[in-house]
Scaffold this motif. Structure first.
Motif, PDB file in Angstrom:
ATOM      1  N   ASP A   1      38.315  17.937 -23.858  1.00 56.85           N
ATOM      2  CA  ASP A   1      37.378  17.422 -23.565  1.00 56.85           C
ATOM      3  C   ASP A   1      36.672  16.638 -22.305  1.00 56.85           C
ATOM      4  N   ALA A   2      36.191  17.999 -21.553  1.00 53.48           N
ATOM      5  CA  ALA A   2      35.807  16.954 -19.935  1.00 53.48           C
ATOM      6  C   ALA A   2      35.172  15.809 -20.057  1.00 53.48           C
ATOM      7  N   ARG A   3      34.360  15.654 -20.989  1.00 55.61           N
ATOM      8  CA  ARG A   3      33.842  13.947 -21.310  1.00 55.61           C
ATOM      9  C   ARG A   3      34.936  12.740 -21.112  1.00 55.61           C
ATOM     10  N   LEU A   4      36.248  12.788 -20.856  1.00 54.98           N
ATOM     11  CA  LEU A   4      37.721  12.173 -21.360  1.00 54.98           C
ATOM     12  C   LEU A   4      36.881  10.953 -19.956  1.00 54.98           C
ATOM     13  N   ALA A   5      37.561  11.750 -18.462  1.00 58.41           N
ATOM     14  CA  ALA A   5      37.628  11.759 -17.139  1.00 58.41           C
ATOM     15  C   ALA A   5      35.688  10.502 -17.412  1.00 58.41           C
TER      16      ALA A   5
ATOM     17  N   ASP B   1      36.625   7.671 -19.273  1.00 57.96           N
ATOM     18  CA  ASP B   1      37.463   6.439 -18.289  1.00 57.96           C
ATOM     19  C   ASP B   1      37.208   5.736 -17.054  1.00 57.96           C
ATOM     20  N   HIS B   2      36.141   6.614 -17.095  1.00 60.39           N
ATOM     21  CA  HIS B   2      35.875   6.198 -15.857  1.00 60.39           C
ATOM     22  C   HIS B   2      35.166   4.589 -15.955  1.00 60.39           C
ATOM     23  N   GLU B   3      33.869   4.980 -17.401  1.00 60.60           N
ATOM     24  CA  GLU B   3      32.983   3.317 -17.831  1.00 60.60           C
ATOM     25  C   GLU B   3      33.708   2.367 -17.939  1.00 60.60           C
ATOM     26  N   ARG B   4      34.742   3.143 -18.600  1.00 60.64           N
ATOM     27  CA  ARG B   4      35.959   1.061 -19.467  1.00 60.64           C
ATOM     28  C   ARG B   4      36.179   1.343 -18.157  1.00 60.64           C
ATOM     29  N   GLU B   5      37.089   1.503 -17.192  1.00 62.98           N
ATOM     30  CA  GLU B   5      37.165   0.524 -15.755  1.00 62.98           C
ATOM     31  C   GLU B   5      37.002  -0.299 -15.352  1.00 62.98           C
TER      32      GLU B   5
ATOM     33  N   LEU C   1      49.377  -2.450 -23.362  1.00 65.03           N
ATOM     34  CA  LEU C   1      49.289  -2.104 -25.259  1.00 65.03           C
ATOM     35  C   LEU C   1      47.762  -2.856 -24.844  1.00 65.03           C
ATOM     36  N   ARG C   2      46.992  -3.096 -23.935  1.00 71.67           N
ATOM     37  CA  ARG C   2      45.376  -3.698 -25.135  1.00 71.67           C
ATOM     38  C   ARG C   2      44.963  -2.510 -24.982  1.00 71.67           C
ATOM     39  N   TYR C   3      43.712  -2.817 -25.906  1.00 72.82           N
ATOM     40  CA  TYR C   3      42.903  -1.925 -26.156  1.00 72.82           C
ATOM     41  C   TYR C   3      41.686  -1.160 -24.910  1.00 72.82           C
ATOM     42  N   GLY C   4      41.946   0.439 -25.384  1.00 70.91           N
ATOM     43  CA  GLY C   4      42.237   1.418 -24.167  1.00 70.91           C
ATOM     44  C   GLY C   4      43.472   1.174 -23.066  1.00 70.91           C
TER      45      GLY C   4
ATOM     46  N   LEU D   1      34.616   3.431 -26.209  1.00 68.93           N
ATOM     47  CA  LEU D   1      34.827   3.875 -25.432  1.00 68.93           C
ATOM     48  C   LEU D   1      36.491   4.566 -25.979  1.00 68.93           C
ATOM     49  N   GLY D   2      36.891   3.719 -25.902  1.00 70.65           N
ATOM     50  CA  GLY D   2      38.534   3.314 -26.635  1.00 70.65           C
ATOM     51  C   GLY D   2      38.357   4.582 -27.632  1.00 70.65           C
TER      52      GLY D   2
END
Lengths: 519, 495
Positions: free
Chosen positions: B200-204, B207-211, A31-34, B189-190
């Motif tokens: 939206d194609a940018r979601l991938a 997610d990538h940037e967030r990881e 459940l962490r943000y993101g 990003l979240g």
């Protein structure tokens, strides 16, 4: 953050207890943000109902509301219920995360316009309901996902392109027929709810409430589907994308963009009531009497048929004036007549515009929700909301629109900056009918003439009732009959007059030293 | 995203009903340095950056069920019940206990960001502030006023946020590797991930940037030790020239400040000596020249600029010369921004009549008002200038105090020193104002000073000036006030 909440004794709530236990459990990392799940949905839609059901079973009483401050005994019983429920909440979280991922994947494959947050909420509500009511039976995740996907697939709005392709023709026809007639009979500009131009079908920028009826047809249509336009705790309604489009086009073509006649009466009455003299003419006692009368009465007076008759409810006109009078008195006291307040009061059209448009949005929302005509209570709430927050928000939006915050950017942006400068220049010309330089020249010519001529100076100092006529006569005399092209009009001079408050004496000695001089 | 903070000490709060039926929860804050406003569906929250934990809410008359539900989410069920009671029965006054709820802290953070946008005394990177507010607003969508900018406005920044994330993680990136900056990116990003259409194609990419950012965050965080540039500090400190060189007595030239409320933030310098003007004879005619310093902008702003970044439009600025109690300006000069000079410049011929009048000391002191074209004329006299000046000094103090909290070592000491000077000046200017206006903010200034002057431990004193008029709200100073990524960016980009 959780630690801080846990140590606050005597201020704990069920929501905080559930959140703390869940985020510190071995499911917390999901459940962490993101992360794969959303903490607030897990707490409010999974944890709280499950713990509430457990509490009911254990104690025979309904659990207290989630944000109520708990008594010591409630807190200890609830803490026990939360601890005992954690394994069940954990299973629910596992199911929720799995179902959410599957549902999002399916919706993404069908190019759904729904956001992940909507899917998360719907999945969580269903999973939470199951685990609260029948924790011992197996949850059929496939069925749940199918149900969520189905409910969402139907709910998405048309894209802008699709909307325009499909409805440009019918909007043009409808406007040509009913819309333009309604606009002529009830010009939006006369009640400050928008301009008299036909609303555009769509625009290329995000629109906000300050646009009023200038909001595009597609912009109004999107409100049916906008998450934040829903009430708190209200689950998103399922709108038929085509049904909503037809309804909205019909409404755009109605007077003031509202289908309901009572709504139009409200708009017109507010515009008339709010545009009163705000300079302290009404005292709070007489305003209070008007408000008591308004609260004691019922309903909004509406004209029986669609005629060109004036659309006013006299009680509302009077009440709106009274609310504004009290607002002026209270705000002047609380805000010490700050700059924003002065801008609003000095440009009374701006104040009325924000109030009318803010309430118009609520009326439009009421119609979208098919909630029936507004009551006096509704209008009181909207009007005081508009005055307590809407007008400041409107002013901030109005000022933000003119805020160049990246001015000293690197040179590769020079062209963009130059373009923004040009736009500022063009906006000024559009507003004033002349360039900023020409306006400054005309202003200086006039200011100098007034300073020089005692007869003109007297008008400025004394502001007689006939100031406008006296000014015109005097200007004819000193500058010839064609003076209006070279000098400011009286209205323009009037807008430059500043209030100078006596009593700055202690200021003059200390401020000169404290602040330096100048501005 | 802001750093987390412990909630302020507000535990019990009172409510009363106003003549128009609106319900006031809590007291108006002392607001020495100004306030931020956060309009929610439950009412308008007023947030004092010096004490963001304090609660001050104005609930509209005849609150509906939705309004009460949001109040329950933000202030607790008991407060919502009390509002219903006070609004319906007309009971004038009641007291309730407030739970500490994370949603209220988020609204307080939004209020502080609003304050930073309008009142911060240094040139923060506006794009960061904007994105931080939009990401937080999108998360708070269910409690914010339905018309408040949120997810759709954030979408316009998607390309920029993705580009920022790439720049932040690039090897050798000059981006400050501070947790607050990384947290802002994560947050943005979240929020985008939650609100963008699933198609939206940018979601991938998101997610990538967030990881990647999450991974980066666990590695090699650069130690924050900013040596702030001296010019930032000098703008926050009272300078001898400004303090004693006041030239009210000199008719034909002068220096002064821009009134912050008259010009949008980011347009002009926020220093107390930002404006200098003079009238001199040139080629046989007299000419008024006005120079207004542009805000000193962080060179690192270039790191944030992207081709798709939304840019707000521009505004025309004028300078108007007033004298004594004459209600009209005597001369108005249009100002033009000159990037090469780092200033706004304007000049205007002065007619003989006007010159004669300006030269006559019996006509009164000369003021120069810098304002956006078309703005309402300034309110003059009555101590309004001091009030604005006091608030500017307190805002400088608050700004420096917040930056001192972010930085370490010598930089922190310098900011703290600047804060002490600015707050002292604010206190002395507030002292010159009538008590009904100046007492509460002055008490707050003194409370801040006693906090800053201590041994540096983060105590939270409930300070009250013993001989002052009774101050309605207890004066508190919350040094753990939430900090924005823009402030962190500013602090660390000057080493």
């Amino acid at each position: 953050m959780t630690q801080a909440h846990r140590t606050e004794t005597g201020r704990s709530t069920m929501r905080v207890l559930v959140r703390t236990h869940v985020t510190e459990s071995r499911w917390g990392h999901l459940l962490r943000y993101g992360g794969p799940g959303k903490a607030s949905d897990a707490v409010e839609h999974l944890g709280e109902p499950i713990v509430g059901a457990r509490y009911l079973r254990d104690t025979g009483r309904h659990a207290p509301p989630a944000t109520k401050v708990l008594t010591a005994s409630e807190e200890s019983q609830l803490t026990a219920a939360v601890a005992a429920s954690i394994p069940t909440v954990g299973s629910a979280i596992d199911d929720y995360v799995r179902a959410l991922a599957t549902a999002c994947r399916r919706l993404s494959q069908v190019r759904s316009s729904a956001p992940r947050s909507t899917v998360s909420e719907r999945v969580a509500v269903r999973v939470g309901r199951h685990y609260a009511r029948t924790p011992d039976t197996t949850l059929d995740l496939d069925e749940l996902v199918a149900e969520v996907v189905h409910s969402i697939e139907r709910a998405g709005p048309l894209s802008k392109g699709a909307f325009c392709d499909r409805y440009a023709g019918s909007y043009a026809v409808a406007w040509e027929g009913r819309g333009s007639a309604a606009c002529r009979a009830f010009p939006p500009e006369s009640v400050l709810v928008g301009s008299n131009a036909p609303p555009r079908l769509s625009v290329g920028w995000p629109e906000n409430w300050t646009a009023g009826t200038d909001r595009s047809v597609y912009g109004r249509y999107l409100l049916y589907f906008k998450r934040s336009a829903l009430g708190a705790g209200e689950s998103p309604r399922v709108h038929d994308p085509h049904g909503a489009a037809v309804l909205e086009i019909d409404r755009v073509c109605a007077p003031y963009g509202l289908a309901d006649r009572v709504g139009r009466v409200v708009v017109a009455s507010l515009a008339s009531g709010v545009r009163v003299d705000h300079n302290g003419a009404t005292d709070s006692e007489s305003a209070g009497r008007v408000l008591n009368r308004w609260r004691a009465g019922e309903g909004i007076q509406s004209v029986p048929v669609d005629t060109d008759a004036a659309l006013f409810d006299d009680d509302l006109v009077e009440a709106a004036g009274a609310y504004v009078a009290i607002w002026v008195i209270d705000t002047a006291r609380a805000k010490r007549a700050n700059e924003a307040f002065r801008t609003l009061v000095a440009q009374d059209e701006l104040l009325a515009r924000f109030v009318v448009r803010k309430v118009w949005m609520r009326l439009h929302g009421q119609e979208r929700a098919e909630a029936g005509p507004p009551t006096r209570m509704n209008i009181t709430f909207w009007l005081t909301s508009a005055l307590s927050a809407g007008v400041w928000e409107g002013l901030a939006a109005y000022q933000r629109a003119s805020q160049p915050d990246l001015d000293a950017e690197p040179t590769d942006l020079g062209e963009r900056i130059a373009r923004r400068r040009q736009r500022a220049h063009d906006d000024f010309v559009a507003d004033h009918g002349e360039s900023p330089d020409a306006f400054v020249d005309r202003t200086n010519r006039t200011l100098s003439l007034i300073a020089e001529r005692p007869a003109l100076a007297r008008i400025v100092r004394e502001l007689p009732a006939s100031a406008s006529e006296e000014y015109a006569v005097e200007m004819d005399h000193v500058a010839g009959p064609a003076w209006t092209g070279r000098y400011l009009t009286w209205a323009q001079v009037r807008s430059h007059l500043s209030a100078y408050l006596v009593g700055d004496t202690n200021a003059d000695t200390s401020s000169a030293r404290d602040e330096g001089s100048g501005a | 995203m802001m750093t987390e903070h412990t909630p302020g000490p507000t535990r019990q709060i009172d409510l009363h009903r106003r003549a128009d039926g609106c319900v006031v929860i809590g007291h108006a804050p002392a607001a020495a340095a100004g306030v931020g406003l956060a309009p929610t569906r439950g009412g308008l929250f007023t947030v004092d950056p010096v004490d963001p934990g304090a609660v001050s809410v104005l609930v509209p008359a005849a609150p509906d069920e939705e309004c009460l539900a949001v109040l329950a989410a933000l202030l607790g069920e008991d407060a919502a019940t009390a509002v219903r009671h006070v609004a319906v029965t007309g009971v004038s006054h009641t007291v309730v206990t407030l739970p500490s709820l994370p949603a209220r802290e988020d609204v307080a953070r939004l209020g502080v960001l609003q304050w930073a946008t309008r009142h911060c005394a240094v040139g923060l990177a506006q794009p960061l502030l904007t994105v931080e507010q939009l990401a937080l607003s999108a998360r708070l969508a269910s409690v914010m006023d339905p018309d408040w900018p949120g997810e759709r406005e954030l979408w316009a920044w998607t390309g920029t946020i993705l580009e920022w994330a790439r720049r932040a993680r690039a090897s050798g990136s000059p981006w400050p590797r501070h947790p607050a900056v990384a947290a802002l990116l994560q947050d943005a990003l979240g929020s985008l991930g939650e609100t963008l259409p699933l198609a939206d194609a940018r979601l991938a990419d998101l997610d990538h940037e967030r990881e990647l950012l999450t991974a980066l965050g666990t590695l090699d965080l650069r130690h924050v030790d900013a040596d702030a540039r001296p010019e930032w500090l000098t703008e926050l400190r009272p300078q001898a020239a400004v303090t004693y060189g006041g030239s009210d007595s000199v008719q034909l030239d002068g220096i002064g400040a821009v009134d912050w409320a008259r010009v949008s933030p980011g347009l002009t310098s926020r220093a107390e000596d930002a404006v200098s003007w003079r009238i001199r004879r040139q080629d046989g005619a007299h000419v008024l020249t006005v120079i207004v310093k542009a805000p000193a902008v962080a060179p690192d702003l270039a790191l944030l600029v992207t081709p798709t970044m939304p840019m707000p439009p521009m505004k025309i600025i004028n300078a108007s010369v007033y004298q004594g109690d004459w209600p009209l300006p005597l001369v108005v000069a249009g100002l033009e921004f000159r990037a090469e000079a780092g200033a706004w410049l304007g000049s205007q011929h002065v007619s003989a009549t006007v010159l004669e009048r300006l030269s006559d000391p019996r006509e009164g002191d000369v003021d120069v008002d810098v304002h956006e074209a078309g703005a309402v004329p300034p309110r003059r006299g009555g101590g309004s200038r001091q009030h604005a000046a006091a608030q500017r000094w307190a805002a400088r103090g608050a700004t420096a105090m917040r930056l001192a909290g972010i930085t370490t070592g010598q930089a922190s000491t310098s900011w703290r020193d600047a804060a002490v000077h600015a707050w002292s000046r604010a206190a002395s200017v507030y002292a010159g104002l009538p008590d009904d206006i100046g007492a509460a903010p002055r008490a707050q200034c003194l409370a801040v000073l006693s906090t800053l002057g201590g041994d540096g431990t983060r105590t939270r004193p409930a300070w009250r000036r013993p001989d002052s008029e009774p101050v309605r709200a207890p004066v508190r100073v919350d040094q753990a006030s939430p900090v924005s990524a823009a402030e962190v960016w500013f602090a660390v980009s000057h080493d």
